[in-house]
Every structure is written in C-alpha cells, then in structure tokens.
Design an enzyme around this catalytic site. Sequence first.
Site, PDB file in Angstrom:
ATOM      1  CB  CYS A   1       8.885  12.529  48.981  1.00 52.45           C
ATOM      2  SG  CYS A   1      10.182  13.279  47.990  1.00 52.45           S
TER       3      CYS A   1
ATOM      4  CD  GLU B   1      10.931  12.053  44.396  1.00 47.45           C
ATOM      5  OE1 GLU B   1      10.204  11.695  45.347  1.00 47.45           O
ATOM      6  OE2 GLU B   1      11.439  13.173  44.298  1.00 47.45           O
TER       7      GLU B   1
ATOM      8  CG  ASN C   1       7.277  19.251  47.923  1.00 45.84           C
ATOM      9  OD1 ASN C   1       7.125  19.183  46.703  1.00 45.84           O
ATOM     10  ND2 ASN C   1       7.871  18.296  48.606  1.00 45.84           N
TER      11      ASN C   1
ATOM     12  CD  GLU D   1      12.784  12.302  38.872  1.00 44.12           C
ATOM     13  OE1 GLU D   1      11.999  12.640  37.975  1.00 44.12           O
ATOM     14  OE2 GLU D   1      12.546  12.481  40.081  1.00 44.12           O
TER      15      GLU D   1
END
Length: 489
Positions: free
Chosen positions: A291, A256, A160, A470
């Site tokens: 996400c 992630e 993405n 992150e």
Amino acid sequence: MHAHEIPAGILPAQSGLYYGGAWHAPKAGVFAETINPTYNEVITTAPVADASDVDAAVRAAHEAFPAWAATPPVERGRYLRKAAAVLREHALPLAQLDSLNNGNPVSALAMDADFAADCLEYFAGLATEIKGETIPMGDGNFNYTVQEPLGVVARVVAYNHPLMFAAARLAAPLAAGNTVVIKAPDQSPLSILRLAELVGHIFPPGVANFLCGSRECGDAMARHPLVQKITLVGGVPTGKAVMKTAADSLKPVLLELGGKNALVAYPDADLDKLVNGIVGGMNFTWSGQSCGSTSRVFLHESIHDQILEKVIKLLPERHKPGIPTDPKTTMGSLVSAAQLEKVKRYVAIGIEDGGRLVAGGKQPADPALKDGFFFEPTVFADMKPSMRLAQEEVFGPVMSVFKWSNEDELWSAVNGVDFGLTGSIWTQNLNTAHRAAKRIHTGYVWINNSSQHFIGAPFGGVKQSGIGREECFAELLEFTYTKNVNLKF
C-alpha cells in the site's frame, strides 16, 4: 520448490480454527484449497470460518476479557515479550511459509517476524504508559480520567505480509487489556495457522484467537455485537464494506487502506540516490503489492530524461522475477490469478489512454515461471494525471512517470487522487523539503528516502487511504476509551 518438495516442519500441523485456547474444526466442515502462486498448485487446505465460528471465537474472547483486563500491565507485557522471543526463534521457517503461500521472496520476508517481534516488544514496554490525567476543579472536587480497554477487538490482515501483520497487530490491543480475534487473508492463510500454533498457547485461553475465512467471516466480525472495534489492513472496497457493516452497531474502525503514492523529485536531488529511491520505493520486490508503494513518480523536466533512462537500466539488474523460495530471488510473483489479470488489465488501460510503455508490460519468458503469476517490473512514461492508471491503485509492479515544471501544477496533480497514504520527496534544499512536506496531503512523508517504516512513528493515511494510526503510541490508545471520574469530597 513444488508442493512435494516443501521442507519438513514448514507447514502448520493443525488445520482448524484457534479460539478459547483450543483448536476447533469449522462448524460447517468447509475447507478451501490454498495455493502456491509460483506454480499455481495446491499446497493444502485451510479451514473456512462462517458466522457461527466467528460467534464462538468472539464469545471465547469476550469471556476471557475481564481477567485479561485485570492482569497487571507489566505482566501483560511479559506475555508479549514471550511471544516476540518465539517469533524470532522461528523467523526463517515462517518466512519460507509466507513465501510459499503468497509468492513474495523469502529473502525479503525474512525480516517480517523480527519486525513483528519489535512491535510486540515496543507495546510490551508501553503497557504501563496508558495513563489518564487529573483535571483541576477547585476545592471540594477531585477529577481524573482513566483509559479503559474496549473489550473484544477484531483485526483483519492483508495477504502481502500475513505473518507480520497478524503478529504485530496483536500487540497494541493486548497491551491495552483487550482480547483479540485475528482473521487471516483468504489468499495466504497458512502462516496465521502456524502463528496460532506457536504463540496461541502463550496467552490465557481466549485472549488471542485466530480464524481463517473469506468475506462471510470478515462480515460476521464487523457485525458481531460483542466486537467493540474492527480494524483492517486491505483495499479500499473492503474498507468501505467493513465500515458500512460496522455502522449498524456504531462500532469504531481503524482502517489502513490503499495508496496511489507520489515520489516528487526536485532538480537539486542527489541523482544516484534518487534512482535507487525510485526503484526501491515501488516495492518491486513484492511485485508492487504494497500500500505504501510510490507508484507515481514526478520528475522535474531538467532531470526527467536522464533519470528515466537510469531507472529503466537499473530495473532489470535489481529486480528479476524468480522462484520466491530461492534466497537469491529479488522479485516474487503476484498472489493470485485474479491479481495477475488485474495487472494485465491496467497495463492495457495505460497503453489505451496514451501512456508510453518503456519497461516490462508482460509476463516473463523464463520457462521456470510459466505456471505462476509473475509479471515484469513495468514503467509507463508520458503520463497525464487524468489517466486511469494515474488515479487508481493497481497493487502490482506498475509505475507511472510524469514530467513537471510548474510547482503549483505539480502539487495539484500529486494531491489530485482519492488516496493519501505516503509520499516521497527528493531535494537537497532544507527549505524545499519542508515546503513540500507541508504541501503533500498524506499521512506519512519520506524525504530523501522511501518505503521504510520506523516503529514509534505513526503510520496511516488520509482521504480514502484510511482512518487512524498504527505502529506508534497512538495505536495503543486506539484500543482504549476515556472514562472521566469526578469525586466530590
């Protein structure tokens, strides 16, 4: 923009794998077509790395590691800043390339190179902050810790935001003294090849390496004995596969993964801002392929009907599927035929399970979009927490709306999914805001906001939404280990 109309200088000139400071043809000679999802037409081919290519890239990174780890932190920071400057200079063509290859609107992707550059600069500045501590042991002993780099780090990035993820995810491990091998997403690999052309040579040979490939490539990275850590931005099934493979060599992971994120609106929310937050939080711009999207909206019964009505009215004004490379487009296409089929399947499941379709639910009628993987912004109302559409991540432009009245039942529904990435809470009462933030079981919470990332603020999830954090100082430490030193006088 058809394939024959691609502006000059957008596509990468190289079509090999970049490692050890040079370009290499894939050893098995395999190239795969990569498509423009706007027209379902081939743009060009990209190399497909197999296990032997991964081995060569990892060995090049392994050889480069000692010298890079010995490079003074301030100097490592200089390399990162140089890469950041190059990214900023090429931000627009990089956005155009990603838009061409993954179907996201170029106007929204325009910020990706700058965000990645921000990350590179942020970690460049932190390179000298990877500090240990001294531990009192009484007379006769001096005890201290140091944070040491791990070695070769493998990072698998998502389709993405390929350019942004690849460039931003170089920053922390390189700043900490590791060497890196990046794997491009197989759906949209082109911006990673272009990134390798632009910044690969900035670093000493073998420090930053870039591969394209599919499952075999990622599997070989997770399996390789010289890879000291593997990270992934991607879906839960891929995360589980990476973790299983990494377990064979007890390799640590940083994952992630997906989300089925909730937006919770209390009766006292600022209603106009709430409507914007609901529409913005779903990330319809990216066709919901994010996400962090707040795909489950919980509206208090006292505001439910009027807010739902306003959302349905605002949606077509704000997000109309269009040609992604047109700067005026506010909603792009899905990345692939497979992703489009998945979205259609979930819409059918939503209707079957008794959800009420109140917006979208089909491909747009616009003849200009007939060949591509477009889908209208879609909203289901009258949803129940037990429905499949309320439990499973679609990764498409499909939002579920729930009505709530009892707060305990609300939180039981909000937290009753396998995911725990983000959450968004809307209220003007400070007590309510903090209480709600305490009750939601996610790694990241917005209050009266949605979708925004802040560099320096830890991003990551709990449950099946991932492991680790992150975009913050903790990410730097993810790529080090603690060594304790005891000196006896």
